[in-house]
Design a protein around this motif. Structure first.
Motif, short mmCIF file in Angstrom:
data_model
loop_
_atom_site.label_atom_id
_atom_site.label_comp_id
_atom_site.label_asym_id
_atom_site.label_seq_id
_atom_site.Cartn_x
_atom_site.Cartn_y
_atom_site.Cartn_z
N ILE A 95 55.98 11.30 -9.19
CA ILE A 95 54.63 11.85 -9.26
C ILE A 95 53.97 11.84 -7.89
O ILE A 95 54.06 10.86 -7.16
N ALA A 96 53.31 12.95 -7.56
CA ALA A 96 52.49 13.04 -6.35
C ALA A 96 51.08 13.46 -6.74
O ALA A 96 50.90 14.40 -7.54
N VAL A 97 50.10 12.77 -6.20
CA VAL A 97 48.69 13.06 -6.48
C VAL A 97 48.10 13.78 -5.27
O VAL A 97 48.34 13.39 -4.13
N GLY A 98 47.32 14.83 -5.54
CA GLY A 98 46.69 15.58 -4.46
C GLY A 98 45.22 15.79 -4.71
O GLY A 98 44.65 15.33 -5.71
N ASN A 99 44.60 16.52 -3.79
CA ASN A 99 43.17 16.84 -3.90
C ASN A 99 42.99 18.05 -4.81
O ASN A 99 42.62 19.14 -4.37
N GLY A 100 43.28 17.86 -6.07
CA GLY A 100 43.23 18.93 -7.05
C GLY A 100 44.62 19.48 -7.32
O GLY A 100 45.55 19.34 -6.51
N THR A 232 62.22 21.48 -12.38
CA THR A 232 60.88 21.80 -12.89
C THR A 232 59.85 20.93 -12.20
O THR A 232 60.05 19.72 -12.04
N LEU A 233 58.73 21.53 -11.83
CA LEU A 233 57.56 20.80 -11.32
C LEU A 233 56.40 21.06 -12.27
O LEU A 233 55.96 22.20 -12.44
N LEU A 234 55.92 20.00 -12.89
CA LEU A 234 54.78 20.08 -13.81
C LEU A 234 53.50 19.84 -13.01
O LEU A 234 53.40 18.86 -12.27
N ILE A 235 52.53 20.73 -13.20
CA ILE A 235 51.24 20.64 -12.50
C ILE A 235 50.14 20.37 -13.52
O ILE A 235 50.06 21.01 -14.56
N ASN A 236 49.27 19.41 -13.19
CA ASN A 236 48.13 19.13 -14.07
C ASN A 236 47.08 18.39 -13.25
O ASN A 236 47.24 18.20 -12.04
N GLY A 237 46.04 17.96 -13.90
CA GLY A 237 44.97 17.24 -13.22
C GLY A 237 43.88 16.83 -14.19
O GLY A 237 44.00 17.05 -15.40
N VAL A 238 42.83 16.26 -13.66
CA VAL A 238 41.74 15.77 -14.51
C VAL A 238 40.51 16.67 -14.47
O VAL A 238 39.53 16.41 -15.16
N SER A 239 40.55 17.73 -13.69
CA SER A 239 39.36 18.55 -13.45
C SER A 239 38.77 19.14 -14.72
O SER A 239 37.56 19.04 -14.96
N LYS A 240 39.60 19.78 -15.54
CA LYS A 240 39.08 20.52 -16.69
C LYS A 240 38.86 19.61 -17.89
O LYS A 240 37.78 19.62 -18.50
N ALA A 241 39.87 18.82 -18.24
CA ALA A 241 39.78 18.02 -19.46
C ALA A 241 38.65 17.01 -19.42
O ALA A 241 38.03 16.72 -20.45
N TYR A 242 38.38 16.46 -18.23
CA TYR A 242 37.38 15.40 -18.11
C TYR A 242 36.14 15.83 -17.34
O TYR A 242 35.35 14.98 -16.93
N ALA A 243 35.96 17.14 -17.16
CA ALA A 243 34.80 17.66 -16.42
C ALA A 243 34.68 16.97 -15.06
O ALA A 243 33.61 16.51 -14.66
N MET A 244 35.80 16.93 -14.33
CA MET A 244 35.85 16.23 -13.04
C MET A 244 36.23 17.19 -11.92
O MET A 244 36.94 16.80 -10.98
N GLY A 246 34.71 18.32 -9.34
CA GLY A 246 34.33 17.91 -7.99
C GLY A 246 34.99 16.64 -7.50
O GLY A 246 34.91 16.32 -6.31
N TRP A 247 35.66 15.92 -8.38
CA TRP A 247 36.34 14.69 -7.97
C TRP A 247 37.64 15.00 -7.25
O TRP A 247 38.17 14.15 -6.52
N PRO A 273 44.57 11.39 -1.23
CA PRO A 273 43.42 11.82 -2.03
C PRO A 273 42.28 10.80 -1.91
O PRO A 273 42.48 9.67 -1.43
N SER A 274 41.11 11.18 -2.36
CA SER A 274 39.96 10.28 -2.37
C SER A 274 40.27 9.02 -3.17
O SER A 274 40.70 9.09 -4.32
N SER A 275 40.03 7.88 -2.55
CA SER A 275 40.27 6.62 -3.26
C SER A 275 39.35 6.48 -4.47
O SER A 275 39.77 5.96 -5.51
N ILE A 276 38.11 6.95 -4.34
CA ILE A 276 37.16 6.85 -5.45
C ILE A 276 37.56 7.79 -6.58
O ILE A 276 37.51 7.43 -7.76
N GLY A 277 37.94 9.00 -6.21
CA GLY A 277 38.40 9.95 -7.23
C GLY A 277 39.60 9.42 -7.99
O GLY A 277 39.71 9.58 -9.21
N GLN A 278 40.52 8.77 -7.28
CA GLN A 278 41.70 8.22 -7.94
C GLN A 278 41.33 7.10 -8.90
O GLN A 278 41.86 7.01 -10.02
#
Length: 401
Positions: A95-100, A232-244, A246-247, A273-278
């Motif tokens: 897993i890799a975490v990015g800025n969105g 396969t590379l699966l892409i997802n995030g927290v932006s939509k599901a959690y109304a985040m 801007g994080w 990525p942002s430590s606070i966002g993570q």
């Protein structure tokens, strides 16, 4: 005189959705009251327990650099989520975490595309896919679909589009802009084609996975196609599901070799990525999930109301989407009609401009999504706004001749 700008920039345009938001913001700043159906983000705040988690991280001093691919805690939380909700087995090193989520897609293309490589992009598509491919020297091979096909890629169309230069197939389910949701059977049929072409990798964008309606069910493509796990590379995030939105926290899950390449690029571009966002994302993924279900139910009721009202507008055809939070109505019935000022609406772009200027309603043209004669309209806004905007559209259409 020589130019400083790289040649590759001249084949790329700004994101149409972000450009539309900028245009709406400018008009509002000038005093115009605009009903905005352009922006793809929930209209409610991040749930309080997630915000509190971010504040607690701040107060606890979690304000320093993290690992480039995300904190161990977040990568473990993502792995747990994928197992719990999608029955997919990933380890933190996968897993890799990015800025969105967009950030991960961009870096995945940067890590894998050489000049002339091809990426199959089913249309209608999210506006950024083709331009991100172009920025890295690749060629987006756009494969159109139709309403008759549910705006979904068919196995025959996929097979016809694959060449020796094909590097990726990008599959977005639930889809932006149409809301199309692929069934397990449809994914399995596409997988049969991909099995015959082992040089083609699969990128699955599942950012809207929690927003499905009626009888539709989100199936992660990898769940239907486990034999493709090593490409396969699966892409997802927290932006939509959690109304985040801007994080700015998104992630990719895939083979370790690809994740290492993406991580290397992250280390040389954004460091981490942002430590606070993570920290807040860990709370989102591990904490109570009731807010996600409540958001899905709310969007479902808004979808029903918007579809109902748009079907009452002469010249529009609107099928109810199975997922995401957009409708994608056809405006073919308005093409060729004349505005009160005497201009002929010759395209969906003209319709967008007419609705903005004459009805003060902002939409996005389907051409930007690879499907002319349609509009993308977001129902991630209040029912009162939906009702007002659709009423304005109905009045504007009545003024056409």
């Amino acid at each position: 005189m020589s130019t400083l700008l790289a040649q590759r920039l001249f084949g790329v345009k700004p994101s149409p959705s972000m450009a539309a938001k900028t245009r709406v913001d400018a008009m509002r700043a000038a005093g115009r009251r605009i009903v905005d159906f352009t922006i793809g983000e929930p209209d409610f705040p991040t749930p309080r327990h997630i915000v509190d988690g971010g504040v607690a991280a701040l107060l606890a001093g979690q304000t320093r650099y993290t690992a480039s691919n995300g904190t161990p805690a977040l990568r473990q939380a993502i792995a747990d989520k994928l197992q719990r909700e999608n029955a997919l087995a990933f380890k933190p090193e996968n897993i890799a975490v990015g800025n969105g989520a967009k950030h991960i897609i961009y870096n995945a293309f940067a890590a894998t595309l050489n000049a002339g490589d091809e990426v199959i992009v089913p249309a209608p598509y999210w506006v950024s896919y083709p331009d991100m491919v172009a920025l890295h020297g690749g060629t987006a091979v756009v494969v159109p679909s139709s309403q008759r096909e549910g705006f979904k890629l068919t196995p025959a169309a996929l097979g016809a589009a694959i060449t020796p230069r094909t590097r990726w197939l990008v599959l977005n389910t639930p889809n932006n802009p149409t809301g199309a949701v692929y069934t397990r059977g449809e994914l399995a049929a596409l997988g049969e084609v991909l099995k015959r072409h082992p040089h083609v990798w699969l990128m699955t964008d599942e950012i809207y996975e929690h927003f499905v309606y009626g009888d539709a069910v989100h199936v992660s493509p990898l769940g239907a196609l486990p034999e493709l796990a090593e490409r396969t590379l699966l892409i997802n995030g927290v932006s939509k599901a959690y109304a985040m939105t801007g994080w700015r926290i998104g992630y990719g899950a895939g083979p370790v070799s690809l994740i290492k390449a993406i991580t290397m690029l992250l280390s040389q571009s954004t460091s981490c990525p942002s430590s606070i966002g993570q920290a807040a994302a860990v709370i989102a993924l591990e904490g109570p999930q009731e807010s996600v279900g409540a958001a899905a139910a709310l969007f479902g009721s808004r979808r029903d109301r918007m579809v109902q009202l748009l079907r009452e507008v002469s010249g529009l055809e609107c099928a109810p989407p199975d997922g995401a939070f957009y409708v994608f109505p056809s405006v073919a019935g308005l093409i060729g009609r004349t505005t009160p000022e005497g201009s002929v609406l010759s395209s969906d772009v003209d319709v967008v401009h007419y609705f903005l200027e004459h009805a003060s309603v902002a939409t996005i043209d389907g051409t930007s999504y690879g499907m002319p004669n349609h509009l993308r309209m977001s129902f991630a806004t209040g029912v009162d706004v939906i009702e007002q905007g659709c009423s304005f559209l109905q009045d504007a259409v009545r003024d056409l001749s």
